[in-house]
Scaffold this motif. Structure first.
Motif, PDB file in Angstrom:
ATOM      1  N   PRO A 191       0.786  -1.232   0.000  1.00  0.00           N
ATOM      2  CA  PRO A 191       0.000   0.000   0.000  1.00  0.00           C
ATOM      3  C   PRO A 191       0.818   1.282   0.000  1.00  0.00           C
ATOM      4  O   PRO A 191       0.421   2.274  -0.600  1.00  0.00           O
ATOM      5  CB  PRO A 191      -0.828  -0.094   1.278  1.00  0.00           C
ATOM      6  N   ILE A 192       1.979   1.281   0.688  1.00  0.00           N
ATOM      7  CA  ILE A 192       2.793   2.495   0.775  1.00  0.00           C
ATOM      8  C   ILE A 192       4.233   2.109   1.084  1.00  0.00           C
ATOM      9  O   ILE A 192       4.478   1.148   1.812  1.00  0.00           O
ATOM     10  CB  ILE A 192       2.244   3.472   1.849  1.00  0.00           C
ATOM     11  N   TYR A 193       5.166   2.840   0.502  1.00  0.00           N
ATOM     12  CA  TYR A 193       6.584   2.617   0.796  1.00  0.00           C
ATOM     13  C   TYR A 193       7.376   3.836   0.357  1.00  0.00           C
ATOM     14  O   TYR A 193       6.854   4.732  -0.310  1.00  0.00           O
ATOM     15  CB  TYR A 193       7.113   1.334   0.139  1.00  0.00           C
ATOM     16  N   ASP A 194       8.637   3.873   0.760  1.00  0.00           N
ATOM     17  CA  ASP A 194       9.544   4.973   0.427  1.00  0.00           C
ATOM     18  C   ASP A 194      10.928   4.369   0.241  1.00  0.00           C
ATOM     19  O   ASP A 194      11.540   3.922   1.200  1.00  0.00           O
ATOM     20  CB  ASP A 194       9.536   6.011   1.554  1.00  0.00           C
ATOM     21  N   THR A 195      11.389   4.307  -0.988  1.00  0.00           N
ATOM     22  CA  THR A 195      12.697   3.706  -1.274  1.00  0.00           C
ATOM     23  C   THR A 195      13.814   4.734  -1.349  1.00  0.00           C
ATOM     24  O   THR A 195      14.910   4.426  -1.780  1.00  0.00           O
ATOM     25  CB  THR A 195      12.649   2.915  -2.596  1.00  0.00           C
ATOM     26  N   GLY A 196      13.513   5.958  -0.936  1.00  0.00           N
ATOM     27  CA  GLY A 196      14.524   7.000  -0.946  1.00  0.00           C
ATOM     28  C   GLY A 196      14.163   8.168  -1.836  1.00  0.00           C
ATOM     29  O   GLY A 196      14.831   9.204  -1.817  1.00  0.00           O
ATOM     30  N   GLY A 197      13.106   8.028  -2.623  1.00  0.00           N
ATOM     31  CA  GLY A 197      12.693   9.097  -3.523  1.00  0.00           C
ATOM     32  C   GLY A 197      11.356   9.707  -3.141  1.00  0.00           C
ATOM     33  O   GLY A 197      10.689  10.309  -3.969  1.00  0.00           O
ATOM     34  N   GLY A 198      10.942   9.508  -1.891  1.00  0.00           N
ATOM     35  CA  GLY A 198       9.652  10.025  -1.433  1.00  0.00           C
ATOM     36  C   GLY A 198       8.626   8.919  -1.314  1.00  0.00           C
ATOM     37  O   GLY A 198       8.852   7.776  -1.712  1.00  0.00           O
ATOM     38  N   ILE A 199       7.473   9.265  -0.757  1.00  0.00           N
ATOM     39  CA  ILE A 199       6.406   8.291  -0.539  1.00  0.00           C
ATOM     40  C   ILE A 199       5.808   7.847  -1.868  1.00  0.00           C
ATOM     41  O   ILE A 199       5.497   8.668  -2.726  1.00  0.00           O
ATOM     42  CB  ILE A 199       5.296   8.883   0.354  1.00  0.00           C
ATOM     43  N   ILE A 200       5.652   6.538  -2.010  1.00  0.00           N
ATOM     44  CA  ILE A 200       4.926   5.944  -3.130  1.00  0.00           C
ATOM     45  C   ILE A 200       3.739   5.218  -2.513  1.00  0.00           C
ATOM     46  O   ILE A 200       3.910   4.369  -1.642  1.00  0.00           O
ATOM     47  CB  ILE A 200       5.813   4.974  -3.929  1.00  0.00           C
ATOM     48  N   SER A 201       2.530   5.566  -2.947  1.00  0.00           N
ATOM     49  CA  SER A 201       1.323   4.968  -2.388  1.00  0.00           C
ATOM     50  C   SER A 201       0.407   4.478  -3.502  1.00  0.00           C
ATOM     51  O   SER A 201      -0.394   5.246  -4.031  1.00  0.00           O
ATOM     52  CB  SER A 201       0.578   5.975  -1.500  1.00  0.00           C
ATOM     53  N   PRO A 202       0.524   3.180  -3.876  1.00  0.00           N
ATOM     54  CA  PRO A 202      -0.392   2.627  -4.861  1.00  0.00           C
ATOM     55  C   PRO A 202      -1.860   2.659  -4.391  1.00  0.00           C
ATOM     56  O   PRO A 202      -2.760   2.716  -5.210  1.00  0.00           O
ATOM     57  CB  PRO A 202       0.089   1.193  -5.053  1.00  0.00           C
ATOM     58  N   ALA A 203      -2.085   2.632  -3.090  1.00  0.00           N
ATOM     59  CA  ALA A 203      -3.444   2.689  -2.557  1.00  0.00           C
ATOM     60  C   ALA A 203      -3.913   4.143  -2.531  1.00  0.00           C
ATOM     61  O   ALA A 203      -3.156   5.043  -2.156  1.00  0.00           O
ATOM     62  CB  ALA A 203      -3.490   2.103  -1.146  1.00  0.00           C
ATOM     63  N   ALA A 204      -5.152   4.385  -2.920  1.00  0.00           N
ATOM     64  CA  ALA A 204      -5.716   5.741  -2.880  1.00  0.00           C
ATOM     65  C   ALA A 204      -6.053   6.148  -1.451  1.00  0.00           C
ATOM     66  O   ALA A 204      -5.981   7.316  -1.101  1.00  0.00           O
ATOM     67  CB  ALA A 204      -6.954   5.830  -3.761  1.00  0.00           C
ATOM     68  N   ASP A 205      -6.432   5.169  -0.608  1.00  0.00           N
ATOM     69  CA  ASP A 205      -6.750   5.426   0.794  1.00  0.00           C
ATOM     70  C   ASP A 205      -6.118   4.338   1.646  1.00  0.00           C
ATOM     71  O   ASP A 205      -6.255   3.150   1.351  1.00  0.00           O
ATOM     72  CB  ASP A 205      -8.269   5.432   1.021  1.00  0.00           C
ATOM     73  N   LEU A 206      -5.409   4.743   2.706  1.00  0.00           N
ATOM     74  CA  LEU A 206      -4.810   3.799   3.639  1.00  0.00           C
ATOM     75  C   LEU A 206      -4.512   4.520   4.939  1.00  0.00           C
ATOM     76  O   LEU A 206      -4.416   5.744   4.984  1.00  0.00           O
ATOM     77  CB  LEU A 206      -3.515   3.199   3.079  1.00  0.00           C
ATOM     78  N   VAL A 207      -4.348   3.742   6.003  1.00  0.00           N
ATOM     79  CA  VAL A 207      -3.931   4.293   7.292  1.00  0.00           C
ATOM     80  C   VAL A 207      -3.241   3.174   8.061  1.00  0.00           C
ATOM     81  O   VAL A 207      -3.699   2.037   8.060  1.00  0.00           O
ATOM     82  CB  VAL A 207      -5.118   4.891   8.088  1.00  0.00           C
ATOM     83  N   GLY A 208      -2.103   3.482   8.691  1.00  0.00           N
ATOM     84  CA  GLY A 208      -1.408   2.467   9.454  1.00  0.00           C
ATOM     85  C   GLY A 208       0.030   2.850   9.757  1.00  0.00           C
ATOM     86  O   GLY A 208       0.400   4.025   9.743  1.00  0.00           O
ATOM     87  N   PHE A 209       0.825   1.819  10.021  1.00  0.00           N
ATOM     88  CA  PHE A 209       2.245   1.988  10.319  1.00  0.00           C
ATOM     89  C   PHE A 209       3.070   1.514   9.130  1.00  0.00           C
ATOM     90  O   PHE A 209       2.749   0.517   8.499  1.00  0.00           O
ATOM     91  CB  PHE A 209       2.645   1.136  11.531  1.00  0.00           C
ATOM     92  N   ALA A 210       4.149   2.226   8.862  1.00  0.00           N
ATOM     93  CA  ALA A 210       5.080   1.813   7.822  1.00  0.00           C
ATOM     94  C   ALA A 210       6.490   1.840   8.398  1.00  0.00           C
ATOM     95  O   ALA A 210       6.829   2.702   9.199  1.00  0.00           O
ATOM     96  CB  ALA A 210       4.986   2.738   6.618  1.00  0.00           C
ATOM     97  N   PHE A 211       7.275   0.879   7.975  1.00  0.00           N
ATOM     98  CA  PHE A 211       8.703   0.867   8.275  1.00  0.00           C
ATOM     99  C   PHE A 211       9.423   0.868   6.942  1.00  0.00           C
ATOM    100  O   PHE A 211       9.097   0.095   6.039  1.00  0.00           O
ATOM    101  CB  PHE A 211       9.116  -0.369   9.079  1.00  0.00           C
ATOM    102  N   THR A 212      10.392   1.740   6.814  1.00  0.00           N
ATOM    103  CA  THR A 212      11.227   1.774   5.625  1.00  0.00           C
ATOM    104  C   THR A 212      12.687   1.872   6.057  1.00  0.00           C
ATOM    105  O   THR A 212      13.000   2.618   6.985  1.00  0.00           O
ATOM    106  CB  THR A 212      10.837   2.935   4.693  1.00  0.00           C
ATOM    107  N   PRO A 213      13.570   1.117   5.430  1.00  0.00           N
ATOM    108  CA  PRO A 213      14.977   1.175   5.830  1.00  0.00           C
ATOM    109  C   PRO A 213      15.740   2.346   5.220  1.00  0.00           C
ATOM    110  O   PRO A 213      16.785   2.715   5.711  1.00  0.00           O
ATOM    111  CB  PRO A 213      15.528  -0.153   5.308  1.00  0.00           C
TER     112      PRO A 213
END
Length: 169
Positions: A42-64
């Motif tokens: 649903p959401i991630y950030d590989t170093g170039g900013g947030i990428i969110s394939p989901a139009a609506d989401l809420v929760g916790f994310a961990f990114t290295p």
């Protein structure tokens, strides 16, 4: 979620641990709700900013290795109609140690925006206003994605999900 301006809530508690939260192993984790049906991260950030394939989401994310999400720490995240917001939870997870992650979205009477409140191990770590479109159906989503090869795992000990029920009255 309280359709028609009625009070409502959506809540999830999940106890999870990862084999490693090392920033060199590049494992992304999401625990929360999304509208994508679980077919994509649903959401991630590989170093170039947030990428969110989901139009609506809420929760916790961990990114290295995030540039917008706090790398190496849990982040509180939400996306409403394609616009993302985040806040660092300020908690660094420990390899192979369980964390209880809880997100609760509430909507009071006449409040169409709602509020998401986030807890880690029972302690409040953040909140986001107007986190999701309140009329969008949300599905629980717990999982991870890794950018590198090699064995990795995310262990789920338990999950509890609750929501307002429409009794038709």
């Amino acid at each position: 979620m309280g359709a028609g301006g009625r009070e409502g809530y959506l809540r999830m508690v999940a106890r999870v641990k990862a084999e490693s939260y090392s920033t060199t192993k590049r494992q992304h984790v999401f625990v929360g709700f999304g509208d994508s049906g679980g077919a994509e991260m649903p959401i991630y950030d590989t170093g170039g900013g947030i990428i969110s394939p989901a139009a609506d989401l809420v929760g916790f994310a961990f990114t290295p290795n995030g540039s917008t999400l706090t790398a190496g720490k849990w982040s509180c995240v939400a996306t409403k109609a394609g616009t993302s917001q985040s806040a660092s939870a300020g908690v660094t997870p420990t390899d192979n140690v369980y964390d209880d992650l809880e997100v609760e979205v509430t909507q009071g009477p006449g409040n169409t925006g709602g509020l998401a409140t986030f807890y880690i191990n029972g302690k409040p770590v953040g909140s986001l206003s107007a986190p999701v479109t309140m009329t969008v159906a949300m599905s629980p989503w717990i999982g991870f994605w890794q950018q590198d090869t090699g064995a990795r795992y995310l262990d789920l000990d338990y999950v509890s999900i609750a929501a307002t029920r429409d009794t038709g009255l």
